[in-house]
Motif scaffolding. Structure first.
Motif: not given
Length: 277
Positions: A189-198, A249-267
């Motif tokens: 039911h959580d789309s963010a969780t679904a995206s990460i697990l996929s 690329n997968k890391y950046v998409l996850a950190c700036e997408g579903p995990l945005q604001g969770q403290g993961w830096n992508t610089e």
């Protein structure tokens, strides 16, 4: 069959009592270390089991306990190396010994329970941890060596070999669990969780693994570009470049997408990607 069964039990019993001797020796150095205390407690339970004449009816549980002891003892030993900043004289030997120790549970599981898959014997989490610990150890070692420019000039092949081995272990860690396929009857039911697990990202450790792989691939490309331009190294370089680009690329998409604001830096990941791509 009974003789083979007893032989298997004896082999594991022998290793457990050998580990107990090693753990006792290490505890003499640091009695209050939490990991050594945990290893000692598990070993006491395992020794008691064997001294009471226990049969290895639950081989999987025995191997899991044994694996946890290995993880705890080697963690203490790794921390000593890190604290000493990987001394040049002894680190290569000690790292190979640690890698061998962390490989042994997988080898024993395959040998003592040949009819079963290793992951069903040890469990997904322990198997992931064994790959993670080997890869992370080589990452930390290579991170330290990366600061030693003069050493790398003389030992470039050794450095690249360590990177390749480390990336291989970390990639295996990411492959232990299959990514969740959302069309396989899985309802999230959580789309963010679904995206990460996929994408096969199941924990913070999976994300950190991806960043480690990206950095190691960058180091490999950097130093291979400075090496003799042989066919073999061209192939290795292209592999590292492709792996690093795909993983980051997968890391950046996850950190700036579903995990945005969770403290993961992508610089750092983006900076590496700008070089790899």
């Amino acid at each position: 069959m009974a003789d083979e069964y007893r032989r298997q039990g004896f082999e594991l019993e022998r290793r457990i009592f050998e580990l107990d001797i090693k753990c006792s020796s290490l505890r003499a150095e640091k009695q209050d270390d939490d990991y050594l205390q945990n290893a000692s407690a598990i070993l006491d339970k395992l020794k008691s089991f064997y001294r009471q004449g226990g049969e290895s009816s639950n081989l999987s549980k025995l191997l899991q306990d044994y694996t946890q002891v290995i993880l705890d003892i080697t963690f203490y030993e790794e921390n000593k190396l890190v604290d000493q900043e990987f001394p040049e004289d002894c680190s290569p030997f000690k790292i190979q010994q640690l890698l061998q120790d962390l490989t042994e549970p997988e080898v024993l599981a395959a040998r003592l329970a040949p009819a079963l898959e290793v992951q069903s014997v040890l469990g997904l989490e322990l198997l992931e941890c064994l790959y993670w610990r080997r890869g992370a150890l080589l990452y930390m070692y290579c991170h330290t060596l990366h600061q030693r420019k003069q050493w790398i000039k003389k030992n470039k092949d050794t450095f690249l070999k360590c990177i390749q081995e480390g990336v291989r272990y970390l990639m295996r860690m990411l492959q232990v669990r299959n990514s969740v396929k959302l069309n396989d009857g899985v309802v999230l039911h959580d789309s963010a969780t679904a995206s990460i697990l996929s994408e096969g990202i199941f924990s913070d450790t999976h994300l950190l693994t991806m960043m480690y792989i990206g950095e190691m691939c960058f180091w490999a490309v950097k130093y291979e570009d400075c090496s003799a331009d042989t066919t073999e190294r061209k192939e290795d370089r292209l592999q590292f470049r492709d792996i690093g680009t795909q993983i980051l690329n997968k890391y950046v998409l996850a950190c700036e997408g579903p995990l945005q604001g969770q403290g993961w830096n992508t610089e750092n990941a983006k900076e590496i990607l700008s070089i790899l791509q």
